[in-house]
Design a protein around this motif. Structure first.
Motif, PDB file in Angstrom:
ATOM      1  N   SER B  76       0.750  -1.163   0.168  1.00 19.52           N
ATOM      2  CA  SER B  76      -0.070   0.062  -0.166  1.00 19.52           C
ATOM      3  C   SER B  76       0.750   1.276   0.026  1.00 19.52           C
ATOM      4  CB  SER B  76      -0.728  -0.182   1.141  1.00 19.52           C
ATOM      5  OG  SER B  76      -0.573   1.067   2.382  1.00 19.52           O
ATOM      6  N   LEU B  77       0.508   2.335  -0.713  1.00 14.96           N
ATOM      7  CA  LEU B  77       1.228   3.562  -0.909  1.00 14.96           C
ATOM      8  C   LEU B  77       1.129   4.256   0.382  1.00 14.96           C
ATOM      9  CD1 LEU B  77       2.481   5.402  -2.673  1.00 14.96           C
ATOM     10  CD2 LEU B  77       0.424   6.373  -3.464  1.00 14.96           C
ATOM     11  N   ALA B  78       0.236   4.206   1.276  1.00 12.98           N
ATOM     12  CA  ALA B  78      -0.235   4.654   2.532  1.00 12.98           C
ATOM     13  C   ALA B  78       1.003   4.071   3.491  1.00 12.98           C
ATOM     14  CB  ALA B  78      -1.610   4.579   3.067  1.00 12.98           C
ATOM     15  N   GLY B  79       1.274   2.822   3.242  1.00 12.97           N
ATOM     16  CA  GLY B  79       1.981   2.099   3.899  1.00 12.97           C
ATOM     17  C   GLY B  79       3.809   2.640   3.776  1.00 12.97           C
ATOM     18  N   CYS B  80       3.943   2.927   2.656  1.00 11.75           N
ATOM     19  CA  CYS B  80       5.016   3.770   2.121  1.00 11.75           C
ATOM     20  C   CYS B  80       5.222   4.913   2.813  1.00 11.75           C
ATOM     21  CB  CYS B  80       5.405   4.070   0.621  1.00 11.75           C
ATOM     22  SG  CYS B  80       4.841   2.765  -0.488  1.00 11.75           S
ATOM     23  N   VAL B  81       4.374   5.834   2.799  1.00  8.78           N
ATOM     24  CA  VAL B  81       4.154   7.063   3.703  1.00  8.78           C
ATOM     25  C   VAL B  81       4.519   6.819   4.906  1.00  8.78           C
ATOM     26  CG1 VAL B  81       2.848   9.257   4.039  1.00  8.78           C
ATOM     27  CG2 VAL B  81       2.807   8.129   1.683  1.00  8.78           C
ATOM     28  N   ASP B  82       3.646   5.998   5.634  1.00  6.57           N
ATOM     29  CA  ASP B  82       3.754   5.675   7.066  1.00  6.57           C
ATOM     30  C   ASP B  82       5.064   5.586   7.638  1.00  6.57           C
ATOM     31  OD1 ASP B  82       1.093   6.069   7.704  1.00  6.57           O
ATOM     32  OD2 ASP B  82       0.473   3.859   7.638  1.00  6.57           O
ATOM     33  N   CYS B  83       5.934   4.544   6.927  1.00 12.71           N
ATOM     34  CA  CYS B  83       7.413   4.247   7.477  1.00 12.71           C
ATOM     35  C   CYS B  83       8.509   5.079   6.923  1.00 12.71           C
ATOM     36  CB  CYS B  83       7.544   2.883   6.958  1.00 12.71           C
ATOM     37  SG  CYS B  83       6.593   1.566   7.778  1.00 12.71           S
ATOM     38  N   HIS B  84       8.208   5.663   5.874  1.00  8.27           N
ATOM     39  CA  HIS B  84       9.393   6.670   5.365  1.00  8.27           C
ATOM     40  C   HIS B  84       9.167   8.141   5.111  1.00  8.27           C
ATOM     41  CE1 HIS B  84      11.192   2.844   4.025  1.00  8.27           C
ATOM     42  NE2 HIS B  84      10.113   2.470   3.664  1.00  8.27           N
ATOM     43  N   VAL B  85       8.181   8.478   5.943  1.00  8.22           N
ATOM     44  CA  VAL B  85       8.048  10.039   5.967  1.00  8.22           C
ATOM     45  C   VAL B  85       9.047  10.681   6.754  1.00  8.22           C
ATOM     46  CG1 VAL B  85       6.391  10.290   7.794  1.00  8.22           C
ATOM     47  CG2 VAL B  85       6.131  11.636   5.720  1.00  8.22           C
ATOM     48  N   SER B  86       9.492  11.939   6.898  1.00 11.69           N
ATOM     49  CA  SER B  86      10.113  12.363   7.847  1.00 11.69           C
ATOM     50  C   SER B  86       9.595  13.457   8.435  1.00 11.69           C
ATOM     51  CB  SER B  86      11.674  12.608   7.367  1.00 11.69           C
ATOM     52  OG  SER B  86      11.649  13.688   6.368  1.00 11.69           O
ATOM     53  N   TYR B  87       9.885  13.870   9.712  1.00  9.60           N
ATOM     54  CA  TYR B  87       9.502  14.830  10.523  1.00  9.60           C
ATOM     55  C   TYR B  87      10.211  16.164  10.648  1.00  9.60           C
ATOM     56  CZ  TYR B  87       5.692  11.453  11.367  1.00  9.60           C
ATOM     57  OH  TYR B  87       4.792  10.628  11.116  1.00  9.60           O
ATOM     58  N   ASP B  88       9.368  17.358  10.707  1.00 12.13           N
ATOM     59  CA  ASP B  88      10.474  18.576  11.047  1.00 12.13           C
ATOM     60  C   ASP B  88      10.571  18.789  12.582  1.00 12.13           C
ATOM     61  OD1 ASP B  88       8.028  19.563  11.868  1.00 12.13           O
ATOM     62  OD2 ASP B  88       7.710  20.863   9.928  1.00 12.13           O
ATOM     63  N   ALA B  89      11.157  19.870  12.939  1.00 10.18           N
ATOM     64  CA  ALA B  89      11.413  20.060  14.208  1.00 10.18           C
ATOM     65  C   ALA B  89      10.219  20.258  15.105  1.00 10.18           C
ATOM     66  CB  ALA B  89      12.335  21.471  14.359  1.00 10.18           C
ATOM     67  N   GLN B  90       9.174  20.933  14.416  1.00  9.98           N
ATOM     68  CA  GLN B  90       7.815  20.984  15.247  1.00  9.98           C
ATOM     69  C   GLN B  90       7.016  19.415  15.239  1.00  9.98           C
ATOM     70  OE1 GLN B  90       8.686  23.386  12.950  1.00  9.98           O
ATOM     71  NE2 GLN B  90       9.437  24.359  14.813  1.00  9.98           N
ATOM     72  N   HIS B  91       7.775  18.106  14.819  1.00 15.57           N
ATOM     73  CA  HIS B  91       7.145  17.046  14.633  1.00 15.57           C
ATOM     74  C   HIS B  91       5.996  17.044  13.618  1.00 15.57           C
ATOM     75  CE1 HIS B  91       9.621  15.803  18.046  1.00 15.57           C
ATOM     76  NE2 HIS B  91       9.133  16.815  18.582  1.00 15.57           N
ATOM     77  N   SER B  92       5.948  17.907  12.842  1.00 14.05           N
ATOM     78  CA  SER B  92       4.864  17.823  11.669  1.00 14.05           C
ATOM     79  C   SER B  92       5.585  16.950  10.549  1.00 14.05           C
ATOM     80  CB  SER B  92       4.863  19.219  10.963  1.00 14.05           C
ATOM     81  OG  SER B  92       4.053  19.895  12.007  1.00 14.05           O
ATOM     82  N   PRO B  93       4.618  16.119   9.815  1.00 18.98           N
ATOM     83  CA  PRO B  93       5.441  15.438   8.747  1.00 18.98           C
ATOM     84  C   PRO B  93       5.817  16.006   7.745  1.00 18.98           C
ATOM     85  CG  PRO B  93       2.989  14.810   9.009  1.00 18.98           C
ATOM     86  CD  PRO B  93       3.399  15.891  10.244  1.00 18.98           C
TER      87      PRO B  93
END
Ligand code: SF4
Ligand code: SF4
Lengths: 269, 144
Positions: B76-93
């Motif tokens: 699932s594409l949503a799965g790719c995003v879940d595991c491989h996204v990164s977060y900025d200093a404010q913890h926003s993806p």
């Protein structure tokens, strides 16, 4: 160009085989519905259990999803179903682009409120109108790419991977149910991908179907206002609330002369 | 003129080299701590296979999902995003298709257009996240 196709007089495909897998699905829906009921807080307001069970087997034609709309219960000026639909599918997350008038004319609309007046008697009828989930959908007939399709459970939708945005389906639909997305989209929901250059319309909250939730956003919202004008359910299950209600009260299809056997039925028209 | 061109080519080469090196060092950055991917030796398929075949995997599962309503698919594409996204200093993806992110960076490197996120959410939401997004209305973006 609404001459359209002569009614296909095929049997409605009701009792075809492929029931084997369906048992699992049915059991699944049963479980999920139980969960939903546990989270019932007030009549008509269900807190949706979010970690609902994802569908693992292909859907079957064991069910056919549809709506029964009791127009005499639909209140003038009420927009609860429309707002709930916009919210559910992220239509209200779209940032307006271009001139306000153009935006108003072109933004996606999955439910419209249509007001009918009988000129002779002056009687006014409120009619929430969405994709009718035709059994013989003209939109599917004309789609050159196979993007418009009908799922086994009767839900008609657009596969955006295949849609080339030609809008034939919009011309073919007798109910003016479809919208074209003219602008880049932002802030889409995970469950509802949507983007520029594709056509879209009511999908009977297909993500809810696939996560075992037994309602649609519009039906929930309408019930929450106390009007209870929209009933969602399985048209093939003789014991479902929608079928029971359809036995009780007179109801019909809009433009039944077209022979499309719509999945959305109206009472009081 | 000629000299300038040579210089430009050299510079480009250096940049590319540095990029590849930095990439190797940064691979870990693209796996969310505590995500499913963090606990696996490789993704749902071995890394080499994922690099070459991910679009095939996604293509087949999208048909299962859209046409057959199967929602627990492996690719699932949503799965790719879940595991491989990164977060900025404010913890926003950060949207995963941005040119310095997991999908975006590789696609830029390979010069392959990435259309998925024209329609799909580029930050992880899942069903719970959808609910939260619905609650906060407009704002922080999926798409781009
Ligand atoms: S109402 Fe229109 S869009 Fe919906 S299935 Fe029928 S023809 Fe297609
Ligand atoms: S606009 Fe898309 S869904 Fe509609 S007919 Fe054309 S390709 Fe098919």
């Amino acid at each position: 160009m609404h001459r359209l196709h002569a009614p296909h007089n095929q049997p409605s495909g009701d009792e075809s085989p492929a029931e084997a897998v369906a048992t699992t699905r049915r059991a699944l829906i049963g479980t999920a519905a139980g969960l939903g009921a546990a989270a019932l807080v007030a009549p008509g307001v269900v807190l949706h259990t979010l970690s609902a069970q994802a569908e693992t087997a292909p859907i079957t034609n064991k069910s056919r999803w549809g709506l029964l709309i009791e127009t005499d219960k639909c209140a003038e000026g009420c927009r609860a179903c429309i707002e709930a639909c916009d919210h559910e599918h992220g239509l209200d997350r779209q940032v307006p682009e271009g001139s306000p008038s153009k935006w108003e004319q072109q933004k996606a609309v999955w439910i419209r409120k249509v007001k009918l007046q009988d000129n002779q008697t002056g009687r006014i009828t409120q009619l929430p109108l969405m994709c009718q989930h035709c059994e013989h959908p003209p939109c599917v007939d004309v789609c050159p790419t196979g993007a418009s399709f009908k799922r086994a459970d009767g839900i008609v939708m657009v596969d955006r991977h295949l849609c080339i945005g030609c809008r034939y389906c919009m011309m073919a639909c007798p109910y003016k149910a479809r919208s074209f997305i003219h602008h880049n989209t932002t802030g889409q929901l995970t469950a509802v991908p949507r983007g520029k250059g594709c056509v879209e319309s009511c999908n009977l909250c297909v993500h809810r179907r696939d996560y075992g939730q037994d309602s649609t956003a519009c039906a929930d919202a309408c019930a929450a206002t106390g009007h209870h004008a929209i009933l969602f359910g399985d048209l093939k299950d003789p014991e479902s609330p929608i079928r029971r209600r359809m036995r009780e009260i007179q109801n019909r299809q809009i433009r039944e002369d077209l022979g499309l056997n719509t999945g959305v039925r109206y009472a009081g028209i | 003129m000629a000299k300038a061109t040579v210089m430009a080519i050299l510079a480009a080469g250096l940049v590319m080299g540095a990029f590849a090196y930095a990439k190797a060092a940064e691979i870990k950055r693209y796996v969310v701590d505590g995500s499913q991917a963090a606990g696996l030796p490789s993704c749902v398929e071995p890394t080499e296979r994922m690099r070459r075949m991910h679009m095939e995997f996604i293509k087949h599962q999208r048909i299962a999902t859209v046409h057959q309503g199967i929602r627990d698919t492996k690719y699932s594409l949503a799965g790719c995003v879940d595991c491989h996204v990164s977060y900025d200093a404010q913890h926003s993806p950060r949207p995963i298709n941005q040119p310095d992110q997991f999908c975006g960076a590789c696609h830029r490197y390979a010069s392959v257009k990435l259309d998925c996120f024209d329609c799909h959410a580029a930050v992880p939401k899942g069903l719970d996240g959808d609910q939260a997004s619905r609650a906060d209305g407009l704002t922080q973006g999926g798409g781009r």
